[in-house]
Design a protein around this motif. Structure first.
Motif: not given
Length: 565
Positions: A329-343, A396-403
């Motif tokens: 299990y791992r929970v990621l908090n993605i800006p704009g999406h909130g907490n997501i549970l991954l397996g 993790t993933y998301g808009d890391i470069l803010n573009n």
């Protein structure tokens, strides 16, 4: 003979007796050194090298009346052919009342050889000599061994002074347990327990009003009391649904839930684990949307198969709502999406099976999936598009470069950070190594006999967030540093660490700030509002003293609160 002569003779005799008695009282035992056979990584069986290495070190370190090396035969009888890990070796050293422990690793590739070794002060639980040398031929290991012994004599003063040392020795003998070495740790699951409210001892609050670097914001660090355990994982979430966050952490055996109140950690409950399940980590998040954060626990049964479970507060205790799942299990908090549970599921590695096992690669089955609550359990709803080499623990993933472009940030095998597209197209890669972990999974070794295992070290977390509220996402990352190399080693040790904030602009990456160096190994960290003041902090666990199985394990929780200028 007159009275004066008789008195003079008796007085001289008394002085001689007194001097002899004083020397006897001040006499102390020589230092004892325990040498553990080296771990050898090689395509061929080179176990015979250990005889030469151990004998050579024994003869070079021994000093009459000063240094005694515990006999190799006695050590071999105690370890019974298995080379112990560092924690077990420390326990053996304490049982044998050794003052120093020597252990190391020999790595042979073709004709080249690499020697890594450490000479550890048992009382201080600290390496006093660390050695690393590479050579172009196997015979260089002899020169390495001689040089290592010389360095020990140059850097270590084998001397005891004064009566105080004698008293310390007597006290140490009284406190060292004569109990046999414990069996290898196998570890937990969970039973319901009634919550208890037990206040911690007073905590230490350390203000830092003056930045030590021009790019570091004002901040303050809160430090908890010391825990006599090794905290291996933590998370922050509202476990009881009252609108206030709690801290959830584990020592690999049991799970603890505490709340930050008036600058103290107040215990809400303790969930006892089962001895045969090893807990790899915890995450807390409200995935089933009932207002309470579930506690997701990744558990490994007898080091072979996953036995993960999920806990939830039922109003009076923490109970399981999912059990014995084959998921990391791992929970990621993605800006704009909130907490997501991954397996991610485990393969056949470590299991009794007639199938051919492909080493470390079968520790994780391909495919990381998002999991959602479906009324009676958690089900996989979609697979993450990721390069095959990425595992669930270090990305993790998301808009890391803010573009506006979504990218994946992941640890490579060498602990460098890689920014890439979902298809694996690399956009940026760090020069420095980050992370650094001593948590590992075992898998069958290709280079050793039946029953031998190698270690796959689990990567640290990567957090993406806008912690300083400047409207831009940043990466929050741990950087542990130590004296042992990360590659080709059966043991790791990290003596210090810090946490960094990395940002990106049109000109590339930049370090926006970093914490001061933290003495000890940062075992886990998260971003959350632990003090419930409406602002997120970095919450981290530090193993200050790894200690031994005999005791002296020390950890603490730290909180880094960043405030902008």
């Amino acid at each position: 003979m007159n009275f004066k002569s008789l008195f003079g003779i008796r007085f001289i005799a008394f002085l001689i007796f007194a001097l002899f008695s004083a020397n006897t009282a001040l006499a102390v035992r020589p230092f004892k050194v325990l040498i553990i056979p080296f771990t050898i990584h090689s395509e061929k069986d080179l176990a015979f090298l250990n005889d030469g290495i151990v004998d050579m070190l024994s003869s070079r370190l021994a000093r009459k009346d000063k240094v005694v090396v515990i006999k190799r035969k006695k050590v071999e009888q105690l370890i019974r052919g298995d080379i112990p890990d560092e924690e077990t070796a420390l326990a053996l050293a304490e049982k044998l009342e050794a003052d120093y422990l020597l252990l190391g690793t020999l790595t042979v590739f073709g004709d080249s050889v690499s020697t890594d070794a450490r000479f550890i002060d048992i009382r201080k639980n600290n390496p006093v000599v660390t050695f690393h040398k590479s050579g172009e031929k196997r015979g260089d290991v002899i020169a390495h061994t001689a040089l290592f012994a010389d360095q020990i004599h140059q850097q270590v003063s084998f001397q005891r002074t004064g009566d105080g040392v004698q008293k310390k020795e007597e006290k140490r003998k009284k406190t060292v347990s004569e109990a046999p070495l414990p069996e290898k740790q196998t570890e937990p699951t969970v039973k319901k327990v009634e919550p208890s409210v037990i206040s911690d001892k007073p905590v230490e609050k350390v203000p830092e009003d003056t930045p030590t670097a021009k790019d570091r914001p004002r901040s303050h660090i809160w430090k908890s009391r010391n825990f006599t355990m090794k905290i291996k994982g933590l998370s922050v979430g509202d476990a009881d649904g009252d609108g206030r966050n709690e801290l959830v952490f584990t020592d690999g055996k049991d799970i603890y839930v505490s709340r930050y109140v008036n600058e103290k950690l107040v215990s809400m409950g303790e969930i006892r684990g089962e001895h045969y399940i090893k807990l790899l980590g915890v995450d807390a998040a409200d995935i089933n949307k009932n207002g309470k954060a579930e506690i997701f626990v990744t558990g490994l049964k007898k080091n072979t198969s996953l036995s993960s479970f999920v806990l939830e507060w039922d109003g009076s205790a923490f109970g399981k709502i999912s059990d014995d799942a084959n998921w990391y299990y791992r929970v990621l908090n993605i800006p704009g999406h909130g907490n997501i549970l991954l397996g991610q599921k485990r393969g056949l590695t470590g299991m009794d099976s007639s199938y051919e096992i492909n080493g470390a690669s079968d520790l994780f089955l391909p495919g990381i999936r998002e999991l959602r609550w479906k009324g009676a359990g958690y089900e996989a709803v979609q697979q993450q598009v990721l390069p095959e080499w990425v595992n669930i623990f270090g990305f993790t993933y998301g808009d890391i470069l803010n573009n506006g472009e979504e990218l994946v940030a992941a640890f490579k095998g060498n602990d460098q950070i890689c920014l890439m597209s979902r298809s694996g197209d690399v956009k940026w890669e760090s020069w420095d190594r980050y992370g650094g972990s001593i948590s590992y999974l075992e898998f069958p070794s290709d280079d050793a006999g039946a029953g031998e295992t190698d270690h796959f070290y689990l990567p640290q977390r990567i957090h993406m967030t806008d912690l300083d509220a400047d409207g831009k996402n940043e990466i929050i990352i741990v950087k542990n540093q130590g004296v042992t190399r990360r590659l080709f080693s059966r043991f790791r040790s990290f003596e210090t660490g810090h946490i960094e904030c990395l940002g990106w602009s049109e000109t590339g990456s930049e370090q926006k700030w970093k914490t001061d160096g933290i003495s000890g190994y940062i075992s886990d960290y998260t971003v959350g509002d632990l003090d419930n003041d409406g602002q997120k902090e970095i919450v981290f666990s530090v193993i200050a003293k790894a200690g031994s199985i005999m005791g002296k394990k020390t950890s603490f929780i730290g909180v880094w609160n960043v405030k902008s200028f």
